[in-house]
Design a protein around this motif. Structure first.
Motif, mmCIF file in Angstrom:
data_model
loop_
_atom_site.group_PDB
_atom_site.id
_atom_site.type_symbol
_atom_site.label_atom_id
_atom_site.label_comp_id
_atom_site.label_asym_id
_atom_site.label_seq_id
_atom_site.Cartn_x
_atom_site.Cartn_y
_atom_site.Cartn_z
ATOM 1 N N ASP A 66 4.103 8.599 20.550
ATOM 2 C CA ASP A 66 4.585 9.495 19.492
ATOM 3 C C ASP A 66 5.646 8.836 18.624
ATOM 4 N N SER A 67 6.195 7.717 19.093
ATOM 5 C CA SER A 67 7.335 7.126 18.365
ATOM 6 C C SER A 67 7.704 5.779 18.981
ATOM 7 N N THR A 68 8.549 5.063 18.280
ATOM 8 C CA THR A 68 9.154 3.838 18.806
ATOM 9 C C THR A 68 9.899 4.149 20.098
ATOM 10 N N THR A 69 10.648 5.221 20.054
ATOM 11 C CA THR A 69 11.499 5.609 21.180
ATOM 12 C C THR A 69 10.655 5.893 22.414
ATOM 13 N N MET A 70 9.520 6.572 22.210
ATOM 14 C CA MET A 70 8.662 6.851 23.362
ATOM 15 C C MET A 70 8.133 5.543 23.963
ATOM 16 N N ASP A 101 21.157 -3.148 18.828
ATOM 17 C CA ASP A 101 19.946 -2.334 18.916
ATOM 18 C C ASP A 101 20.229 -0.861 18.666
ATOM 19 N N PHE A 102 19.142 -0.150 18.455
ATOM 20 C CA PHE A 102 19.205 1.288 18.197
ATOM 21 C C PHE A 102 19.584 2.019 19.483
ATOM 22 N N PHE A 103 20.185 3.171 19.316
ATOM 23 C CA PHE A 103 20.576 4.026 20.437
ATOM 24 C C PHE A 103 19.424 4.209 21.443
ATOM 25 N N ILE A 128 15.067 -6.845 22.328
ATOM 26 C CA ILE A 128 15.695 -7.072 21.020
ATOM 27 C C ILE A 128 15.058 -6.154 19.976
ATOM 28 N N THR A 129 15.683 -6.113 18.812
ATOM 29 C CA THR A 129 15.147 -5.333 17.694
ATOM 30 C C THR A 129 14.813 -6.294 16.565
ATOM 31 N N TRP A 130 13.597 -6.173 16.053
ATOM 32 C CA TRP A 130 13.097 -7.110 15.034
ATOM 33 C C TRP A 130 13.990 -7.084 13.786
ATOM 34 N N HIS A 181 17.359 -5.121 12.348
ATOM 35 C CA HIS A 181 18.448 -4.227 12.766
ATOM 36 C C HIS A 181 18.674 -3.133 11.725
ATOM 37 N N SER A 182 18.585 -1.882 12.188
ATOM 38 C CA SER A 182 18.803 -0.777 11.245
ATOM 39 C C SER A 182 20.289 -0.541 11.010
ATOM 40 N N SER A 183 21.136 -1.347 11.651
ATOM 41 C CA SER A 183 22.580 -1.284 11.423
ATOM 42 C C SER A 183 23.008 -2.219 10.300
ATOM 43 N N VAL A 236 10.218 -6.063 22.033
ATOM 44 C CA VAL A 236 10.748 -5.931 20.672
ATOM 45 C C VAL A 236 10.578 -4.498 20.168
ATOM 46 N N ASP A 237 11.708 -3.905 19.736
ATOM 47 C CA ASP A 237 11.631 -2.688 18.927
ATOM 48 C C ASP A 237 11.326 -3.189 17.526
ATOM 49 N N GLY A 238 10.068 -2.981 17.120
ATOM 50 C CA GLY A 238 9.620 -3.599 15.870
ATOM 51 C C GLY A 238 9.551 -2.663 14.689
ATOM 52 N N VAL A 239 10.179 -1.505 14.783
ATOM 53 C CA VAL A 239 9.835 -0.447 13.829
ATOM 54 C C VAL A 239 10.153 -0.775 12.369
ATOM 55 N N HIS A 240 11.223 -1.558 12.111
ATOM 56 C CA HIS A 240 11.530 -1.840 10.704
ATOM 57 C C HIS A 240 10.954 -3.176 10.213
ATOM 58 N N GLY A 241 10.165 -3.828 11.086
ATOM 59 C CA GLY A 241 9.407 -4.993 10.632
ATOM 60 C C GLY A 241 7.942 -4.630 10.493
ATOM 61 N N ALA A 255 6.581 0.372 18.162
ATOM 62 C CA ALA A 255 6.848 0.720 16.758
ATOM 63 C C ALA A 255 6.302 2.103 16.465
ATOM 64 N N GLY A 256 7.063 2.846 15.680
ATOM 65 C CA GLY A 256 6.529 4.087 15.138
ATOM 66 C C GLY A 256 5.593 3.722 14.000
ATOM 67 N N THR A 257 4.517 4.485 13.863
ATOM 68 C CA THR A 257 3.649 4.270 12.692
ATOM 69 C C THR A 257 4.015 5.282 11.605
ATOM 70 N N HIS A 258 5.160 5.927 11.783
ATOM 71 C CA HIS A 258 5.608 6.942 10.826
ATOM 72 C C HIS A 258 6.835 6.501 10.026
ATOM 73 N N LYS A 259 6.950 5.183 9.859
ATOM 74 C CA LYS A 259 8.035 4.705 8.980
ATOM 75 C C LYS A 259 7.406 3.852 7.870
ATOM 76 N N TRP A 260 7.441 2.531 7.978
ATOM 77 C CA TRP A 260 6.998 1.673 6.869
ATOM 78 C C TRP A 260 5.486 1.727 6.669
ATOM 79 N N PRO A 263 23.220 4.990 11.078
ATOM 80 C CA PRO A 263 23.781 5.838 12.146
ATOM 81 C C PRO A 263 24.387 5.008 13.286
ATOM 82 N N TYR A 264 25.396 4.225 12.962
ATOM 83 C CA TYR A 264 26.020 3.336 13.953
ATOM 84 C C TYR A 264 27.543 3.463 13.850
ATOM 85 N N ALA A 265 28.251 2.829 14.804
ATOM 86 C CA ALA A 265 29.713 2.957 14.855
ATOM 87 C C ALA A 265 30.355 2.579 13.524
HETATM 88 C C1 LIG Z 1 15.695 0.214 15.169
HETATM 89 C C2 LIG Z 1 15.178 1.609 15.352
HETATM 90 N N1 LIG Z 1 14.377 1.881 16.401
HETATM 91 C C3 LIG Z 1 13.877 3.099 16.614
HETATM 92 C C4 LIG Z 1 14.158 4.147 15.766
HETATM 93 C C5 LIG Z 1 13.553 5.482 16.064
HETATM 94 O O1 LIG Z 1 12.210 5.444 15.676
HETATM 95 P P1 LIG Z 1 11.191 6.527 16.219
HETATM 96 O O2 LIG Z 1 11.478 7.781 15.477
HETATM 97 O O3 LIG Z 1 9.845 5.982 15.870
HETATM 98 O O4 LIG Z 1 11.413 6.668 17.664
HETATM 99 C C6 LIG Z 1 15.002 3.922 14.647
HETATM 100 C C7 LIG Z 1 15.361 4.949 13.669
HETATM 101 O O5 LIG Z 1 14.827 5.984 13.476
HETATM 102 C C8 LIG Z 1 15.517 2.630 14.459
HETATM 103 O O6 LIG Z 1 16.320 2.378 13.423
#
Ligand SMILES: Cc1ncc(COP(=O)(O)O)c(C=O)c1O
Length: 434
Positions: free
Chosen positions: A131-135, A158-160, A211-213, A215-217, A248-253, A271-276, A404-406
């Protein structure tokens, strides 16, 4: 990860699982074939008018408010016309005769998996639908098999979702998790330093490196292939069952950079298929070439005994979304994965050049397009990121976001729903903040 289906189980499992388990039998009756055909993907009126070579036509496929410049569209996808049409078609069919449509579930799911594998350059049997990258990260960390004394390495960037999945893994197994800092100033990040710092954190018993491909930070894109090469050197001296695996959390690549999993060289990609990709909201994938290292976590309802099927969480889903992933990949491939990556790179470079030239703006993301992707972050000394986002929307009709980071930054994500002209508007608007 082989699943044995006891004789007679088909009487005890949900209706739509039965054709998945006893697929041959169902297809032999002709029911599956007939239904799969009637819920296929005929071209829609919108997709007939669609000219994938024309960026205006691509943008016109989206229902996004044309009065706004959408630089935060990557956060959660709006659905382009072919994806909307596929969702509507599946939803109407499910609403009209749910039971009958579920008989075609096997085929719809397999089409989605095959489309994802085609994009990844992978075998369909290696792809779990999520359902998502997170899942995907959760499934990996919850199912990872660890031996006593093994540890895990990740990074500070990395993301939370990754950090939390690893915290839960550590609580479950007692395995220590170390975080490496790969750069101090993101704008000055460089490949050699990143790889050396990560290498220093990997120990002789490290089993997983997360690692994250991109960084969303900060917008830094990690050199995943070089990192994979560094780990391959360390692994050469190890027993294959103990090698350090790269996740690899690849969601933004994913769908922003034109790369296959072979090029990346990692062992897991979530990777989520609901972003890029602009696929259906609530869809994603977990790919692996090392499934033997992970036990399934949620019982699968999927057909077949491939690792990807067995790792696909079962239960009934919002199938109209899951099955329409196929059309999202088709839409992307019709435009051209290389053309999309080039369009993103061109606009991100233009934006970074423009922002860097403004006095009082600190560009956070590296200028080097090989160390960045579509995300562009900056800091303004006189305006907070939250205030900047509000003023950009109210005064300039520009939609941006805050990281959404420190340490929050102002963030833009140019892509196929934005134009170079709109990039220039962003630069002008940010310059006006003074
Ligand atoms: C690096 C990174 N990974 C994962 C997510 C969460 O993605 P998803 O909603 O597909 O779980 C985000 C932001 O939404 C993100 O910035």
């Amino acid at each position: 990860m082989r699943r044995r289906v006891p004789a007679g189980l088909d009487r005890a499992v949900p209706a739509f699982v039965q054709p998945m388990i006893g697929r041959r039998a169902v297809l032999a009756t002709g029911v599956g074939v007939a239904l799969a055909g009637c819920t296929g993907t005929p071209p829609t009126p919108e997709s007939k008018r669609f000219d994938p070579k024309d960026w205006d036509s691509v943008r016109a496929q989206f229902p996004l408010d044309p009065g706004l410049a959408h630089f935060a569209a990557f956060v959660l996808a709006a659905h382009p016309a072919p994806v909307r049409a596929a969702i509507d078609r599946h939803r109407a069919a499910l609403d009209a005769d749910t039971s009958a449509v579920l008989h075609g579930a096997v085929d719809h799911e397999q089409r989605a998996r095959t489309a994802a594998a085609g994009y990844l350059g992978a075998d369909p049997g290696e792809v779990a639908l999520t359902d998502s990258t997170t899942m995907g990260m959760g499934l990996l960390c919850a199912g990872l098999k660890l031996k006593p004394g093994q540890d895990i390495v990740t990074t500070e960037h990395d993301f939370f979702g990754s950090h939390e999945a690893l915290r839960l893994l550590s609580e479950r197994t007692g395995a220590p998790v170390r975080r490496a800092r790969l750069y101090d100033d993101p704008a000055a990040a460089n490949e050699g330093d990143i790889v050396a710092r990560l290498r220093a954190a990997v120990g002789p018993r490290t089993r997983l490196v997360v690692i994250t491909w991109v960084h969303s930070s900060t917008g830094v894109r990690l050199p995943v292939k070089t990192i994979a090469g560094m780990l391959a050197e360390l692994n050469a001296a190890r027993d294959p069952a103990d090698r350090a695996l790269l996740a690899v959390d690849g969601v933004h690549g994913f769908a922003a950079v034109d790369t296959t999993v072979t090029d990346l060289g990692c062992d897991f990609l979530t990777a989520g298929t609901h972003k890029w990709l602009f696929g259906p909201r609530g869809t994603g994938l977990l790919w692996s070439r090392a499934w033997a290292a992970v036990a399934p976590v949620i019982p699968s309802f999927s057909a077949g005994d491939t690792p990807g099927s067995l790792a696909t969480p079962g239960g009934y889903h919002s199938f109209e979304h899951r099955w329409a992933v196929t059309e999202a990949f088709e839409f992307h491939q019709a435009i051209g994965r290389d053309r999309i990556a080039a369009r993103i790179r061109e606009q991100a470079t233009r934006l970074k050049d423009g922002l860097a030239a403004i006095r009082n703006v600190r560009l956070v993301t590296p200028r080097d397009p090989d160390l960045s992707a579509g995300l562009v972050m900056c800091a303004l000394p006189t305006v907070s990121p939250v205030e900047a986002v509000g003023r950009l929307r109210a005064d300039h009709k520009i939609v941006a976001s805050v990281t959404p980071y420190a340490e929050p930054f102002l963030r833009f994500g140019p892509g196929i729903v934005t134009t170079p002209g709109q990039v220039d508007q962003v630069i002008k608007a940010v310059a006006a903040f003074g």
